[in-house]
Design an enzyme around this catalytic site. Structure first.
Site, PDB file in Angstrom:
ATOM      1  N   HIS A  84      -7.264   7.516  -6.679  1.00  0.00           N
ATOM      2  CA  HIS A  84      -7.842   6.184  -6.482  1.00  0.00           C
ATOM      3  C   HIS A  84      -9.204   6.042  -7.169  1.00  0.00           C
ATOM      4  O   HIS A  84      -9.449   5.072  -7.887  1.00  0.00           O
ATOM      5  CB  HIS A  84      -7.976   5.904  -4.983  1.00  0.00           C
TER       6      HIS A  84
ATOM      7  N   TYR B 157      -5.557   1.094   1.826  1.00  0.00           N
ATOM      8  CA  TYR B 157      -5.279  -0.301   2.178  1.00  0.00           C
ATOM      9  C   TYR B 157      -4.871  -0.467   3.640  1.00  0.00           C
ATOM     10  O   TYR B 157      -4.795  -1.595   4.138  1.00  0.00           O
ATOM     11  CB  TYR B 157      -4.194  -0.885   1.267  1.00  0.00           C
TER      12      TYR B 157
END
Length: 324
Positions: free
Chosen positions: A116, A54
């Protein structure tokens, strides 16, 4: 500023508790991230869902530090997550990646560290490009790295032993991968994070995971809304869930917003949610989705909107076979 009562929590199989409603850090821009995290903590949020990819963990950490320094919250009252990116699946890179995250967050540990995506890509040194995204150091070509998932998982287990991560989990995994993983692991995943909204309910995956005492967190709870600013054609061509007649009708019946109904559709079934909002009022509304009950007819009507429509599809970006 509008405030709301902190979200109730559910117990993970590791013994720790995770709030049912958190604040998502995906697409939280660097110029506002620190202030937004600080405001969210003041509003009552305790779960913050982040990731290396992010590209805002330093700013997220600044917001956390400010709130702790001002005595608004203690570190042990927060539940901070991050996610291991695809580039760092090799066992020699797993701890390195988490240490970078902890340095950026200015924390000694994370409460939950996910894998992830269940796929390894060619590593890129942190000093060369961080976060690397889907960049593999060879122009625009995406390259796979031959690293078995179980090897990566065992490296995550060591992070728990070292106290760097309180719990570990998985994201974007299929039932088949979970089936394989839990038969070879020492520490069971505490959570699975998946795209989950009325257009993609994945009922069999949800049932399988819950049967194995693995907590589900749903991301992109508002469906295409999360992807409109990315100019994703599939999202642009799909009716907005916040304006869907069934959702609006149920919202009107309960005196709630469509967003609250979409979030309650998940939390009422034990699924944690991580919406993000820039508006203080909507932040409070999102947190207040436990104080009403949807009827079984409501739940069924929402479930019937399912059309197996996925928006987060890595194959569309670089032919990456996560869900194919």
């Amino acid at each position: 500023m509008s405030t709301a009562t902190a979200s109730p929590a559910v117990k993970l199989n590791s013994g720790y508790e995770i709030p049912l409603v958190g604040f998502g850090c995906w697409k939280l821009t660097n110029d506002v991230a620190s202030d937004q995290i600080y405001r969210a903590i003041k509003s009552g949020y305790r779960l913050f869902d982040g990731a290396e990819d992010y590209a805002n963990e330093q700013e997220v950490g600044e917001g956390i530090k400010r709130a702790i320094k001002e005595g608004i919250v203690k570190r042990e009252e927060l539940f901070i997550t991050s996610k291991l990116w695809n580039s760092f699946h090799d066992k020699k890179n797993v701890e390195v990646a988490l240490m970078k995250t902890l340095s950026d967050l200015n924390l000694d540990y994370v409460d939950l560290f996910y894998i992830h995506f269940p796929i390894a890509q060619k590593p890129v040194p942190i000093e060369k490009k961080y976060p690397p995204g889907f960049y593999c150091g060879d122009g625009d070509k995406w390259s796979i790295e031959e690293v078995p998932l179980l090897d990566t998982w065992r490296a995550l287990e060591k992070l728990v032993d070292q106290g760097l991560a309180k719990s570990i989990g998985i994201s974007n995994f299929s039932a088949q991968l979970i089936y394989d993983l839990i038969r070879g692991c020492t520490i069971k995943p505490v959570a699975l994070q998946i795209e989950h909204h009325p257009y993609l309910t994945q009922p069999k995956l949800v049932e399988y995971v819950q049967l194995h005492d693995i907590q589900i967190t749903g991301y992109s709870s508002f469906g295409p809304q999360s992807f409109l600013e990315m100019d994703l054609k599939r999202a642009l061509d799909t009716p907005v869930l916040l304006e869907e007649p069934t959702v609006k009708s149920i919202a009107d019946k309960h005196g709630k917003s469509p967003a609250q109904v979409l979030l309650r559709y998940q939390t009422q079934r034990g699924i944690a949610v991580i919406p993000r909002s820039n508006s203080p009022d909507r932040m409070a509304q999102n947190l207040s989705v436990i104080d009403f009950e949807l009827t079984q007819d409501d739940l069924q009507a929402i479930a019937e909107l399912d059309c197996n429509l996925r928006f987060n599809e890595p194959w569309d970006f670089s032919n990456i076979p996560v869900f194919v």
